[in-house]
Design an enzyme around this catalytic site. Structure first.
Site, PDB file in Angstrom:
ATOM      1  N   ARG A   1       1.389   6.694  18.139  1.00 28.47           N
ATOM      2  CA  ARG A   1       0.895   7.213  16.866  1.00 28.47           C
ATOM      3  C   ARG A   1       0.500   8.679  16.999  1.00 28.47           C
ATOM      4  NH1 ARG A   1       2.984   3.532  15.500  1.00 28.47           N
ATOM      5  NH2 ARG A   1       2.412   1.773  14.182  1.00 28.47           N
TER       6      ARG A   1
ATOM      7  N   TYR B   1       0.834  -1.200   0.000  1.00 29.91           N
ATOM      8  CA  TYR B   1       0.000   0.000   0.000  1.00 29.91           C
ATOM      9  C   TYR B   1       0.877   1.261   0.000  1.00 29.91           C
ATOM     10  CZ  TYR B   1      -2.585   3.846   2.072  1.00 29.91           C
ATOM     11  OH  TYR B   1      -3.092   5.078   2.334  1.00 29.91           O
TER      12      TYR B   1
HETATM   13  N1  UDP Z   1      -4.098  -1.445  17.076  1.00 28.17           N
HETATM   14  C1  UDP Z   1      -4.276  -2.330  18.133  1.00 28.17           C
HETATM   15  N2  UDP Z   1      -5.406  -3.098  18.144  1.00 28.17           N
HETATM   16  C2  UDP Z   1      -6.357  -3.027  17.177  1.00 28.17           C
HETATM   17  C3  UDP Z   1      -6.174  -2.105  16.107  1.00 28.17           C
HETATM   18  C4  UDP Z   1      -5.028  -1.333  16.089  1.00 28.17           C
HETATM   19  O1  UDP Z   1      -3.422  -2.445  19.023  1.00 28.17           O
HETATM   20  O2  UDP Z   1      -7.352  -3.758  17.251  1.00 28.17           O
HETATM   21  C5  UDP Z   1      -2.869  -0.609  17.051  1.00 28.17           C
HETATM   22  C6  UDP Z   1      -1.987  -0.869  15.825  1.00 28.17           C
HETATM   23  O3  UDP Z   1      -1.118  -1.944  16.082  1.00 28.17           O
HETATM   24  C7  UDP Z   1      -1.264   0.458  15.678  1.00 28.17           C
HETATM   25  C8  UDP Z   1      -2.289   1.485  16.181  1.00 28.17           C
HETATM   26  O4  UDP Z   1      -3.255   0.737  16.940  1.00 28.17           O
HETATM   27  O5  UDP Z   1      -0.142   0.498  16.527  1.00 28.17           O
HETATM   28  C9  UDP Z   1      -3.016   2.207  15.060  1.00 28.17           C
HETATM   29  O6  UDP Z   1      -3.535   1.229  14.156  1.00 28.17           O
HETATM   30  P1  UDP Z   1      -4.607   1.563  13.040  1.00 28.17           P
HETATM   31  O7  UDP Z   1      -4.903   0.270  12.330  1.00 28.17           O
HETATM   32  O8  UDP Z   1      -5.747   2.294  13.640  1.00 28.17           O
HETATM   33  O9  UDP Z   1      -3.862   2.589  12.086  1.00 28.17           O
HETATM   34  P2  UDP Z   1      -2.481   2.447  11.254  1.00 28.17           P
HETATM   35  O10 UDP Z   1      -1.379   2.906  12.187  1.00 28.17           O
HETATM   36  O11 UDP Z   1      -2.320   1.046  10.823  1.00 28.17           O
HETATM   37  O12 UDP Z   1      -2.682   3.402  10.129  1.00 28.17           O
END
Ligand code: UDP
Length: 324
Positions: A219, A139
């Site tokens: 994040r 992606y």
């Molecule tokens: N995350 C988590 N549990 C979940 C979904 C996300 O711990 O059920 C964590 C994920 O590992 C990352 C952060 O939350 O560190 C943000 O993830 P998200 O998928 O929302 O956004 P991304 O960073 O992938 O764009």
């Protein structure tokens, strides 16, 4: 008239609202594979796919398009690793069809939806626009590729563009007109809300052995309405000639751990729920925090809604209403 590809999706629909709020005429091109018809407000919706070049040409013939906001893309990271063919064909060929049609119709302004995923695991925090670009997934690779393609279209055809690299888009329209609705849902806040609503048994935090203060990932969350505003500012700068081929990081410049976010969800929803720690998710960098200094300086962009409380509370209002 502004063409918004992917205008029925999450960031796209908030940008459509921002354009409509400014009194602009908007046509949305969306294949509705992940978008929602009801999120485009009073914009005109044409349903079709960017990979269909003759369809794209027909849209430009029908509408007096002056500029393009390009969101349409496949954007689920694990899916991109399982099926690079779909991602490269959809994101790259779709974009080339769009750019080529813009060139044929003398439309020379584009705002492009890019991502922090183009950086991969950063060597330094905060991440600036000059940080090394090492996408860890297909992606992110498609988005970086497109940024490179945009440079060539500017050099050769004077097609002007601004690429906006979002950090973690979150939150919902403060007036409740749009919000996040993915199926399947993979993002932190909507999943935590589903647990708060009792639709899922527990929230699993992916990894608590990262080199961060509490061991969970950090994040940079940025409110989707602030992202929408940045697109409008970028377009104004293309129109005024102040920018011609540029990329900007869009983040709040503040990092929160997944643990902190989950706690904020509990506080704002007023609901306690079970949380467990699971394995790390493949491809998740430990810390992602933006420097958005360039967007502040060159776009005069000032995020208004991106403190954690307003991100979580606007998202919660939307989620309760949409998924009750
Ligand atoms: N995350 C988590 N549990 C979940 C979904 C996300 O711990 O059920 C964590 C994920 O590992 C990352 C952060 O939350 O560190 C943000 O993830 P998200 O998928 O929302 O956004 P991304 O960073 O992938 O764009």
């Amino acid at each position: 008239m502004i063409l918004v590809t992917g205008g029925a999706g999450y960031v796209g629909s908030h940008t459509v609202l921002a354009l409509l709020d400014k009194g602009m005429d908007v046509v949305v091109l969306d294949n509705l594979s992940t978008g929602h018809r009801d999120l485009v407000g009073n914009a005109t919706l044409v349903v079709g796919d960017l990979t269909d070049k003759s369809f794209v040409e027909s849209v430009f013939e029908k509408f007096p398009i002056e500029g393009v906001f390009h969101f349409a893309a496949k954007s689920i990271v694990p899916e991109s690793m399982e099926n690079p063919d779909t991602y490269y064909r959809n994101n790259i060929i779709g974009t080339i069809n769009l750019l080529s049609t813009m060139k044929n119709h003398d439309v020379d302004k584009l705002v492009f939806s890019s991502t922090a995923a183009i950086y991969g695991e950063p060597d330094q925090i905060p991440i600036t626009e000059e940080s090394p670009k090492k996408p860890q997934n297909v992606y992110g690779h498609t988005k970086l590729f497109i940024e490179e393609i945009l440079k060539q279209y500017f050099r050769a055809y004077a097609l002007k563009s601004v690429s906006l690299r979002y950090f973690n888009a979150a939150g919902a329209d403060p007036e409740g007109r749009a919000g996040e609705d993915h199926n399947p849902e993979t993002h932190l806040l909507p999943i935590a809300f589903n647990v708060a609503l009792g639709k899922r048994k527990e929230f699993t935090i992916f990894g608590n052995d990262y080199p961060t203060t509490d061991g969970t990932c950090i994040r940079d969350f940025i409110h989707v309405s602030d992202l929408a505003e940045a697109h409008l500012l970028a377009f104004e700068k293309l129109e005024s000639g102040e920018l011609s081929c540029h990329s900007f990081n869009l983040g709040s410049e503040k990092g929160y751990s997944v643990n902190q976010i989950v706690q904020t969800v509990k506080d704002i929803t007023g609901r306690d729920f079970p949380v467990t720690y699971g394995e790390r998710r493949a491809g998740d960098p430990a810390i992602l925090i933006a420097s958005s200094q360039q967007a502040h300086e060159k776009l005069q962009w000032r995020p208004k809604y991106s403190n954690l409380e307003s991100i979580v509370s606007t998202a919660w209002m939307w989620h309760k209403k949409r998924f009750k």
